[in-house]
Each structure stands twice: as structure tokens, then as C-alpha cells.
Design a protein around this motif. Structure first.
Motif: not given
Length: 66
Positions: A16-19, A24-25, A55-57
Motif C-alpha cells: 500500500s501507499d506506492v505511486l 493520465t497521471g 510504471w512502478v519504481n
């Protein structure tokens, strides 16, 4: 962090709490999720989440335990 080579279609775990970055953002995960791996670049993994490519780090994801 991922400790093995990934193949297209592998599941990866995002807490949780991952960008997640998409066309679109950004979306922040509000709960832990499993997503499908689609590809990679130098700093991120491309995943399929909620009907879209995102995309995720690389440092924010983990192997799914089998």
C-alpha cells in the motif's frame, strides 16, 4: 525488492501507499496488490493494474511468494 529475473506475465507484489505512474497521471495504492509484470526500464517496472499499463519504481515491489 525483486530477487529474481522476471518474465512477462509474472506476478509481483506492490504494498500500500506506492505511486503508480500511468498515461493520465499517478495513482497511489490504498491496499497491497498483486499485478502482472509487462516489462522494464532502468528504474521502473511496467505492470498491468486496473485495466491499464502503469510504471512502478523497482525498489517498491517484491516477489510474490509461491
Amino acid at each position: 525488492m525483486i530477487s529474481k529475473l522476471l518474465s512477462i506475465g509474472d506476478l509481483i507484489y506492490i504494498p500500500s501507499d506506492v505511486l503508480l505512474r500511468h498515461s493520465t497521471g499517478f495513482t497511489k495504492t490504498n491496499r497491497p496488490i498483486n499485478v502482472v509484470f509487462l516489462g522494464t526500464n532502468s528504474a521502473e517496472y511496467q505492470v498491468f493494474y486496473n485495466g491499464a499499463k502503469c510504471w512502478v519504481n523497482k525498489n517498491k515491489v517484491y516477489n510474490v511468494r509461491s
